[in-house]
Write a protein that holds these residues in place. Sequence first.
Motif, mmCIF file in Angstrom:
data_model
loop_
_atom_site.group_PDB
_atom_site.id
_atom_site.type_symbol
_atom_site.label_atom_id
_atom_site.label_comp_id
_atom_site.label_asym_id
_atom_site.label_seq_id
_atom_site.Cartn_x
_atom_site.Cartn_y
_atom_site.Cartn_z
ATOM 1 N N ASP A 160 68.717 -48.608 39.251
ATOM 2 C CA ASP A 160 68.408 -47.248 38.547
ATOM 3 C C ASP A 160 69.471 -46.518 38.381
ATOM 4 O OD1 ASP A 160 66.000 -48.632 37.898
ATOM 5 O OD2 ASP A 160 64.772 -47.299 39.467
ATOM 6 N N LYS A 161 70.266 -46.379 39.213
ATOM 7 C CA LYS A 161 71.406 -45.392 39.315
ATOM 8 C C LYS A 161 72.585 -45.965 38.107
ATOM 9 C CE LYS A 161 71.420 -43.326 43.815
ATOM 10 N NZ LYS A 161 72.229 -43.138 45.197
ATOM 11 N N ILE A 162 72.507 -47.229 38.113
ATOM 12 C CA ILE A 162 73.421 -47.942 37.162
ATOM 13 C C ILE A 162 73.125 -47.805 35.853
ATOM 14 C CG2 ILE A 162 74.364 -50.089 36.521
ATOM 15 C CD1 ILE A 162 74.467 -50.986 39.420
ATOM 16 N N ALA A 163 71.737 -47.865 35.454
ATOM 17 C CA ALA A 163 71.214 -47.739 34.229
ATOM 18 C C ALA A 163 71.389 -46.383 33.613
ATOM 19 C CB ALA A 163 69.474 -48.102 34.351
ATOM 20 N N GLN A 164 71.058 -45.335 34.489
ATOM 21 C CA GLN A 164 71.189 -43.636 34.251
ATOM 22 C C GLN A 164 72.461 -43.597 33.885
ATOM 23 O OE1 GLN A 164 69.448 -41.377 37.080
ATOM 24 N NE2 GLN A 164 67.710 -42.520 37.222
ATOM 25 N N ALA A 165 73.568 -44.152 34.695
ATOM 26 C CA ALA A 165 74.920 -44.049 34.302
ATOM 27 C C ALA A 165 75.410 -44.406 33.314
ATOM 28 C CB ALA A 165 75.849 -44.386 35.502
ATOM 29 N N PHE A 166 74.966 -45.853 32.674
ATOM 30 C CA PHE A 166 75.221 -46.329 31.563
ATOM 31 C C PHE A 166 75.015 -45.505 30.110
ATOM 32 C CE2 PHE A 166 73.614 -49.538 28.360
ATOM 33 C CZ PHE A 166 74.949 -49.931 27.818
ATOM 34 N N ALA A 167 73.642 -45.040 30.281
ATOM 35 C CA ALA A 167 73.211 -44.250 29.246
ATOM 36 C C ALA A 167 74.045 -42.835 29.137
ATOM 37 C CB ALA A 167 71.714 -43.811 29.359
ATOM 38 N N GLN A 168 74.232 -42.022 30.354
ATOM 39 C CA GLN A 168 74.973 -40.983 30.268
ATOM 40 C C GLN A 168 76.229 -41.116 29.726
ATOM 41 O OE1 GLN A 168 73.939 -38.358 33.750
ATOM 42 N NE2 GLN A 168 71.738 -39.659 33.760
ATOM 43 N N LEU A 169 76.983 -42.086 30.421
ATOM 44 C CA LEU A 169 78.347 -42.269 29.989
ATOM 45 C C LEU A 169 78.543 -42.547 28.680
ATOM 46 C CD1 LEU A 169 79.719 -43.972 33.110
ATOM 47 C CD2 LEU A 169 80.109 -41.531 32.777
ATOM 48 N N LEU A 170 77.702 -43.306 28.260
ATOM 49 C CA LEU A 170 77.852 -43.624 26.777
ATOM 50 C C LEU A 170 77.847 -42.313 25.844
ATOM 51 C CD1 LEU A 170 75.820 -46.899 26.135
ATOM 52 C CD2 LEU A 170 78.036 -46.696 26.025
ATOM 53 N N ASN B 284 78.251 -49.534 49.371
ATOM 54 C CA ASN B 284 77.422 -48.618 50.231
ATOM 55 C C ASN B 284 75.797 -48.776 49.944
ATOM 56 O OD1 ASN B 284 79.245 -46.715 51.458
ATOM 57 N ND2 ASN B 284 80.092 -46.805 49.696
ATOM 58 N N ASP B 285 75.647 -49.738 48.916
ATOM 59 C CA ASP B 285 74.123 -49.916 48.801
ATOM 60 C C ASP B 285 73.719 -51.151 48.358
ATOM 61 O OD1 ASP B 285 71.509 -49.119 48.000
ATOM 62 O OD2 ASP B 285 72.037 -47.241 47.147
ATOM 63 N N ARG B 286 72.551 -51.516 47.536
ATOM 64 C CA ARG B 286 72.283 -52.809 47.383
ATOM 65 C C ARG B 286 72.167 -53.224 45.922
ATOM 66 N NH1 ARG B 286 67.227 -56.203 49.923
ATOM 67 N NH2 ARG B 286 67.555 -58.322 49.117
ATOM 68 N N ILE B 287 72.790 -53.792 45.139
ATOM 69 C CA ILE B 287 72.991 -53.832 43.729
ATOM 70 C C ILE B 287 72.133 -55.200 43.421
ATOM 71 C CG2 ILE B 287 73.879 -54.385 41.513
ATOM 72 C CD1 ILE B 287 76.441 -52.700 42.755
ATOM 73 N N GLU B 288 70.890 -55.203 42.773
ATOM 74 C CA GLU B 288 70.213 -56.510 42.836
ATOM 75 C C GLU B 288 70.339 -57.135 41.610
ATOM 76 O OE1 GLU B 288 66.301 -55.764 44.060
ATOM 77 O OE2 GLU B 288 66.862 -55.352 46.215
#
Length: 244
Positions: free
Chosen positions: A45-55, A217-221
């Motif tokens: 979910d962090k990756i998804a949020q970053a994707f939208a915000q960085l775009l 440091n985390d778990r990307i699934e």
Amino acid sequence: MSIFLTYEEILLKCEEINAKYEINQERFDEIVDGILVKEDVSADDKIAQAFAQLLQAVSEEISDMESTADLMPTCQMGCAFCCYFPIITNKMEAMLIKDAISKMPADRKHFIENHLSDYYQVYEEKVEQLSGIDIISDPDAKYKYKKEQLPCPFLNLKTNACMVYEVRPLPCRTYANYTNPKVCADNIMPKETISYEFLYQEYMGAMNELLQYLYENDRIEKMDYPGDLYQEGLLINWMKESVL
């Protein structure tokens, strides 16, 4: 006297941006830092949020550059000439676009899914013809692709609007026209248009920083890092996989 900038005037504006504007790296860094400190949010979910915000940060960066040189895009709602260019994304970006669609309200999600299904039936021959075009090595590839007038899979042909506008890929955000819109109607590859694709470095650099930290440091699934970051392909091919 024309109300539109000439090609020469646009070039001068670009030179002005180069001379006066410095890319706001903090804009991108702050997004990553802000997302990483969120608790009770999964890595995916962090990756998804970053994707939208960085775009969105890329779009804001372009807007600031335009303000620096007093530039105003002439692109308008319903103008979709650039939606016939080949769009290249990596596998990660394609997965994140699909993920964003899956989280949309049911009616919007189903509309897009049905549209994609119809798209790959209606344009089956053109997709097959263009799916293997060599964008990297062939200098004429973009021209060859665009002259076939294959619309983007996410272009609503009734409204000429993007169906995934908030997560549209970086190439869609970085292409702009500052002169008479007719140049896009009259030319397959108008020389007057401008690309800000150099912002890919800041956008992808920030995304990679986030992914690397989460990987360590985390778990990307949902994705394979770093592999999915380096598999590039045409959007028409990535999206076709979702309807097979």
